[in-house]
Motif scaffolding. Sequence first.
Motif: not given
Length: 279
Positions: A49, A53, A91-92, A95-96, A98, A123, A125, A278
Amino acid sequence: MNEDIREQVRQKYAQAIKSKSGCCGSTGCCGESQDATSAVTGNLYQATEVEGLPENLLATSLGCGNPTALGNLYAGETVLDLGSGAGLDVLLSAKRVGPSGKAYGLDMTDEMLAEANANKVKARLTNVEFLKGHIEDIPLPVGSVDVVISNCVINLSADKDQVFQEIYRVLKPGGRIAIADIVTTRPMPEGVRQSLLAWAGCVSGALTQDEYTTKLVQAGFEDVEIVVTRVFDLNSPRARSIVPEATAAELEQLNGSLVSAFIRAKKGGTTARKGLCHE
């Protein structure tokens, strides 16, 4: 007392991120360090996960659960993390959901926001934004969020009714919550309830499971579900850091009733999902 509680919490979390330790000094928010053996914060995130990061981000997580794993997130959704700290769950989430989605983090502590923005840059993002503010007064418009998450933060608020009303306000119809929090299975001793140190340590402000359900329903939420994920052993050597001012009798009364839980609920109505989950 509300402002006293807020300032105590702010100071604890500012010191925690400055020293890269938990909000109770050298221990995590609920009394244990973030490591694999911790009864409170350990083993909440899988290595896959957090891949990609910043390396120290997991060590600065002060939560009691993993709301991004326990609550499904879908591509293109907008997610809000209340009390986002150093930014791990934001941040997680980013990512999920998108690049077509968005992840907001809300925190009141300047030091935490600075760390979170630094982690965002590391990261790489671009679908992330950190906001300064209080969870009782969310700086987002009505119906702008698909999912609200939070990790061991709502217990810190002195006005949880207002928090739940604000969450309901910013959620879209059909929106949902995925919250990890500390709750109790029975009322706690009054001496512990009145301790500011125990409040900042995620204990004194904890609701009972029934209180949590009632307040969410009163705010308008449906399909409330509370699942206990861990029971904390206050007989451990680190129990004193969780409730530092508690007497031996109060610790005995509290032991076995302090738990971390995952709370799900939804706002009525429907909203179209924009993509696949995701996982």
